[in-house]
Design an enzyme around this catalytic site. Structure first.
Site, PDB file in Angstrom:
ATOM      1  N   GLU A 174       0.343 -30.931  37.522  1.00 43.39           N
ATOM      2  CA  GLU A 174      -0.948 -30.244  37.366  1.00 43.39           C
ATOM      3  C   GLU A 174      -2.148 -31.192  37.362  1.00 43.39           C
ATOM      4  O   GLU A 174      -3.035 -31.104  36.520  1.00 43.39           O
ATOM      5  CB  GLU A 174      -0.924 -29.394  36.094  1.00 43.39           C
ATOM      6  CG  GLU A 174       0.203 -28.365  36.105  1.00 43.39           C
ATOM      7  CD  GLU A 174       0.339 -27.607  34.799  1.00 43.39           C
ATOM      8  OE1 GLU A 174      -0.474 -27.826  33.874  1.00 43.39           O
ATOM      9  OE2 GLU A 174       1.272 -26.790  34.672  1.00 43.39           O
ATOM     10  N   GLU A 288       9.248 -23.083  38.645  1.00 39.48           N
ATOM     11  CA  GLU A 288       9.104 -22.514  37.302  1.00 39.48           C
ATOM     12  C   GLU A 288       8.957 -20.992  37.368  1.00 39.48           C
ATOM     13  O   GLU A 288       8.113 -20.405  36.704  1.00 39.48           O
ATOM     14  CB  GLU A 288       7.893 -23.121  36.576  1.00 39.48           C
ATOM     15  CG  GLU A 288       7.915 -24.636  36.467  1.00 39.48           C
ATOM     16  CD  GLU A 288       6.744 -25.191  35.667  1.00 39.48           C
ATOM     17  OE1 GLU A 288       6.083 -24.419  34.937  1.00 39.48           O
ATOM     18  OE2 GLU A 288       6.489 -26.409  35.778  1.00 39.48           O
TER      19      GLU A 288
END
Length: 382
Positions: A174, A288
């Site tokens: 991220e 995810e």
């Protein structure tokens, strides 16, 4: 066709411990009619497990796992039955591994690796560099040299400990945030503030030196749907990947987190993004996956059907991309999903493939059908 070790890891032909080759042939004949034309086979074991079906289509599949949850034999048995790869939900983050400067705590991570190796399951590492879950002593660092030294020490120590035994690592997680308004699209994270943009390259280079064999991945969220924000995020991530490739940074894969929403649409933008990633020679992990179902009426008896349809639509799109080599779900059962807490109190969240009693839901059968339907073109192109 010959494979190097990283390719063998990709296709599940080599165990994470290097124990040798395992067959990816199916366990027996399967029905050949389209999944939509048949009632799903209710057996979820053996040849009908997610693990076996994924292997037939050269996919790895599995879950994010909390080592404490494996003390529940129902959870442990389900993971053994269904997963060819697992990833720690929290056990390999800085917060779990680094209680104090100069100290490492590996008990939870070691437990997960032992479980994986004993059950012939591959293990992904998550995550070596992230802006969240940092201990207070790390966020207090204000020296560029100190931050650089701590990042290098952490990655060297952690990756070296498990070298030769890991399928892959989420090296940087991220790092892109368009709303931070930087020309390079990077997030204004503690690592960027102290080290500068080259912290990303530093992390990948350090990880490769510590383990030459593991696949190294960049992982991010918010790239999936057909909104303006998602398109901006995709563009910024592609810019980062092109910079890394231009500088010969050792990166092997991109993780598309796939925290998808039951109310969203998925289509051409994601397809174009995945094609660009493949053209760079990178693999893709759906890393995810879960379905946010907060927008679905809690009293709607079709709630689980909506979640299942969302999985089906998304995976039918994503699995048509030949670069996709792994599909992981962020949790085993609804009872322990992060969405119960992260998005506010939502005890009724039902985002995963198994319910709180570890029974398969409509979502399980939808995911399995999507894997079964992966096109023959994709299979042969791999």
């Amino acid at each position: 066709m010959s494979f190097d070790r990283r390719e063998l890891l990709r296709y599940g032909l080599l165990s994470a411990a290097g124990a040798g080759l395992t067959s990816l042939l199916g366990c027996g004949p399967k029905v050949s009619a389209p999944a939509s034309k048949l009632a799903p086979v209710r057996d979820i074991s053996g040849q009908w497990s997610l693990r076996a079906v994924a292997a037939e289509h050269r996919l790895l599949t599995g879950f994010a796992v909390d080592p404490e949850r494996l003390k529940d034999h129902r959870c442990a048995s389900l993971v053994k039955q269904q997963a060819s790869i697992i990833v720690p939900e929290n056990a390999m983050k800085w917060g779990a591994l680094r209680p104090a400067r100069g100290r490492f705590r590996f008990d939870q991570a070691d437990t997960l690796l032992t479980f994986a190796e004993e059950n012939h399951i591959r293990l992904r590492g998550h995550t070596l560099c992230w802006h969240r879950d940092l201990p207070a002593w790390v966020t207090a660092i204000n020296s560029a040299d100190d931050a650089r030294n701590q990042l290098v020490e952490h990655i060297q120590t952690v990756v070296s400990r498990y070298a030769g035994r890991m399928h892959s690592w989420d090296v940087v997680n991220e790092a892109v945030e368009v709303k931070d308004n930087r020309p390079d699209g990077l997030r204004n994270s503690p690592w960027l503030q102290t080290i500068g943009p080259d912290y990303i390259e530093l992390a990948f280079q350090t990880a490769r030196m510590a383990d030459p064999a593991a696949l190294l991945s960049y992982n991010d969220y918010g790239m999936e749907d057909e909104t303006y924000d998602a398109e901006q995020k995709r563009s910024a991530v592609l810019l980062l990947l092109r910079r890394l490739k231009a500088r010969n940074v050792p990166i092997d894969a991109v993780g598309i987190q796939s925290h998808i929403c039951a109310c969203a649409q998925y289509g051409a933008g994601l397809q174009r993004f995945m094609a660009r990633v493949r053209e760079m020679g990178l693999q893709i992990f759906l890393s995810e996956m879960d379905v946010k179902d907060r927008e679905v009426n809690r009293q709607d008896p079709r709630r689980d059907t909506v979640v299942a349809q969302t999985y089906s639509q998304y995976l039918n799109l994503a699995l048509a991309e030949p670069a996709v080599s792994a599909v992981l779900f962020w949790g085993v059962d609804d009872g322990q999903s992060w969405l119960r807490y992260e998005q506010g109190s939502d005890e009724q969240a039902r985002p995963l493939l198994f319910d709180r009693l570890f029974l398969p839901k409509e979502a399980f059968y939808a995911v399995r059908a999507a894997m079964e339907a992966r096109s023959e073109i994709v299979r042969t192109s791999l």
